[in-house]
Design an enzyme around this catalytic site. Structure first.
Site, short mmCIF file in Angstrom:
data_model
loop_
_atom_site.label_atom_id
_atom_site.label_comp_id
_atom_site.label_asym_id
_atom_site.label_seq_id
_atom_site.Cartn_x
_atom_site.Cartn_y
_atom_site.Cartn_z
N ASP A 7 38.46 48.38 40.81
CA ASP A 7 38.73 48.09 42.22
C ASP A 7 37.41 47.97 42.96
O ASP A 7 36.37 48.46 42.50
CB ASP A 7 39.57 49.21 42.85
CG ASP A 7 39.96 48.90 44.29
OD1 ASP A 7 40.45 47.78 44.54
OD2 ASP A 7 39.76 49.74 45.18
N SER A 8 37.44 47.34 44.13
CA SER A 8 36.22 47.22 44.95
C SER A 8 35.80 48.58 45.49
O SER A 8 34.64 48.78 45.81
CB SER A 8 36.47 46.25 46.10
OG SER A 8 37.56 46.68 46.88
N TYR A 39 35.55 43.89 49.45
CA TYR A 39 35.50 42.52 48.95
C TYR A 39 36.32 41.56 49.85
O TYR A 39 36.10 40.35 49.83
CB TYR A 39 36.12 42.43 47.55
CG TYR A 39 35.28 42.98 46.41
CD1 TYR A 39 34.08 43.66 46.63
CD2 TYR A 39 35.70 42.80 45.10
CE1 TYR A 39 33.34 44.16 45.57
CE2 TYR A 39 34.95 43.29 44.03
CZ TYR A 39 33.78 43.96 44.27
OH TYR A 39 33.04 44.44 43.21
N GLY A 40 37.25 42.13 50.60
CA GLY A 40 38.23 41.32 51.33
C GLY A 40 37.67 40.42 52.41
O GLY A 40 38.37 39.54 52.92
N CYS A 70 42.62 45.57 42.40
CA CYS A 70 42.20 45.02 43.69
C CYS A 70 42.87 43.66 43.87
O CYS A 70 42.70 42.78 43.02
CB CYS A 70 40.68 44.89 43.70
SG CYS A 70 40.03 44.03 45.12
N ASN A 71 43.63 43.52 44.94
CA ASN A 71 44.32 42.26 45.17
C ASN A 71 43.36 41.10 45.36
O ASN A 71 43.60 40.00 44.89
CB ASN A 71 45.24 42.38 46.40
CG ASN A 71 46.54 43.06 46.07
OD1 ASN A 71 47.51 42.43 45.69
ND2 ASN A 71 46.57 44.39 46.21
N GLU A 150 40.79 53.93 55.96
CA GLU A 150 39.53 54.62 55.62
C GLU A 150 39.13 55.62 56.71
O GLU A 150 38.40 56.58 56.44
CB GLU A 150 38.41 53.60 55.37
CG GLU A 150 38.77 52.63 54.25
CD GLU A 150 37.78 52.59 53.10
OE1 GLU A 150 36.61 52.91 53.31
OE2 GLU A 150 38.19 52.21 51.99
N CYS A 180 47.44 44.71 49.21
CA CYS A 180 46.15 45.40 49.25
C CYS A 180 46.44 46.85 48.91
O CYS A 180 47.40 47.43 49.42
CB CYS A 180 45.53 45.29 50.64
SG CYS A 180 44.06 46.32 50.85
N THR A 181 45.62 47.42 48.04
CA THR A 181 45.93 48.76 47.53
C THR A 181 45.68 49.88 48.54
O THR A 181 46.00 51.03 48.27
CB THR A 181 45.15 49.04 46.23
OG1 THR A 181 43.78 48.72 46.43
CG2 THR A 181 45.70 48.20 45.09
N HIS A 182 45.12 49.55 49.71
CA HIS A 182 45.04 50.56 50.76
C HIS A 182 46.38 50.69 51.51
O HIS A 182 46.66 51.73 52.10
CB HIS A 182 43.99 50.17 51.81
CG HIS A 182 42.60 50.55 51.47
ND1 HIS A 182 41.88 49.92 50.50
CD2 HIS A 182 41.77 51.52 51.98
CE1 HIS A 182 40.66 50.46 50.44
NE2 HIS A 182 40.58 51.43 51.32
#
Lengths: 247, 247
Positions: A7-8, A39-40, A70-71, A150, A180-182
């Site tokens: 993942d980023s 990265y997004g 990471c999407n 975050e 998105c994994t967040h």
């Protein structure tokens, strides 16, 4: 099976969480590119370059599979990663599309795709879902969701105003893809904005479903070995992992 | 005088804007590390490594001075940049501290310092202001301000809720240091949250004041040569520059 999860940053830990809940792997090696996160907001060339470097990193270990958690990377650089890798590489986008198709038989369903600017610009989810016959798709870049998570904001006025900002003109969907994994960390407020009955597609659960479909798992590993690596400040990553994964 | 301006991304363009308003330079070479932006969430080692690479980049040009238009880099890596550079290196933090000291004679003034998480954690502004005798300092990491500006949100409910989130327990200050080059784009709402009478310290204006103090400028350059470089997608940077600087 020994796998690498890329993942980023820290978001991919939500994917590891799903994997742990299903006890699929003997060993999980996680690499977060925290020195260059996020990265997004970056472009295809840069994302691809970083993704190939991650493949190189995993060559230090004898792994059987790379999961791209990471999407944004899954949307842009999966083919290039596969060219560089000796083992299979699977990504959360294809898994998410499969999970959506499995859960949503009605092709007229309204599907809302959320993601970073880069993921949405790639049209990766849209194109794959169109190929499968889904027509009513709306894609929305929700760039503030990552920094909000975050900042450890999971409810309250900032989040409410942000949901309103992005969703006020969005039609009520039947399903939402959290691209998105967040985003799983704020899935409840996202769901509640529209209605509790909406189907939520979560990258972690989608990956597990995909893996169980593709591979034969003969053992359950209740206590897999977990190794965490980061391109900067691995201690900070390990601290978040301990918290999110209750280690 | 030919100068290099370094920032992690596009924020430093607000510093270039102040320089252009004062017509100080014959040529300005701007480098934004857009492939690795943002720096404000990263750690000292990583920030320092990237900053030294920026010094190396500027060695491709015969410049007389490097201006670090990024508060996070100025807070962490200025000494290391100076060691690597043949020309002088000045940063927005020292300039901001000087501008504050020049404007605010009363050492009992309440000063609110805003910045990224990294800048605030560095205590660079706090320590420098304490050395100059200021006692009533409050420092606040406002991590959502950068992504909000990058989403082009300059007013409205998201910003109002975010201001409330960060400032509800902050004492009304006499001066606010905008310790991040994105923040001038929302300086009016920040100022209005407390009162219109607050002194605002802006990195761009502070750098101009600092330069005019340190160097003798004998010419005015109404049409300086501007060159923009970026570690990814320079066209996107040039487009923002054209908009923000009215080129």
């Amino acid at each position: 099976m020994k796998i690498g999860v890329f993942d980023s940053g820290i978001g991919g830990l939500t994917v590891v969480k799903s994997m742990l809940e299903h006890s699929l792997f003997e060993e999980i090696i996680y690499f977060g590119d925290t020195a260059r996160v996020p990265y997004g907001v970056k472009d295809k060339n840069t994302i691809t370059r970083y993704a190939i470097e991650a493949v190189e990193f995993f060559k230090n270990f004898e792994i059987d599979l790379i999961v791209v958690a990471c999407n944004t990377v899954s949307a842009y650089a999966l083919d290039e990663m596969r060219e560089s890798s000796a083992c299979p590489v699977i990504g959360v986008v294809e898994a998410g599309v499969l999970a959506t198709a499995n859960a949503l038989k009605n092709k007229d369903s309204n599907i809302l795709i959320l993601g970073t600017k880069a993921t949405i610009n790639s049209k990766a989810y849209e194109n794959a879902l169109k190929t499968r016959g889904y027509k009513n798709l709306e894609a929305k870049a929700t760039g503030l969701f990552v920094p909000i998570v975050e900042e450890e904001i999971y409810c309250g006025k900032v989040l409410d105003a942000t949901l309103e900002h992005y969703f006020k003109e969005v039609q009520k969907p039947d399903a939402i893809i959290l691209g998105c994994t967040h985003f799983p960390l704020i899935s409840e407020p996202i769901k509640n904005y529209f209605s509790k009955k909406i189907l939520i597609i979560h990258s972690g659960d989608a990956i597990v479903e995909y893996l169980e479909n593709e591979f034969e798992f003969t053992h359950k590993y209740d206590k897999p070995t977990l190794k965490f690596f980061a391109s900067e400040n691995p201690d900070a990553l390990k601290a978040v992992a301990a918290k999110w994964l209750s280690l």
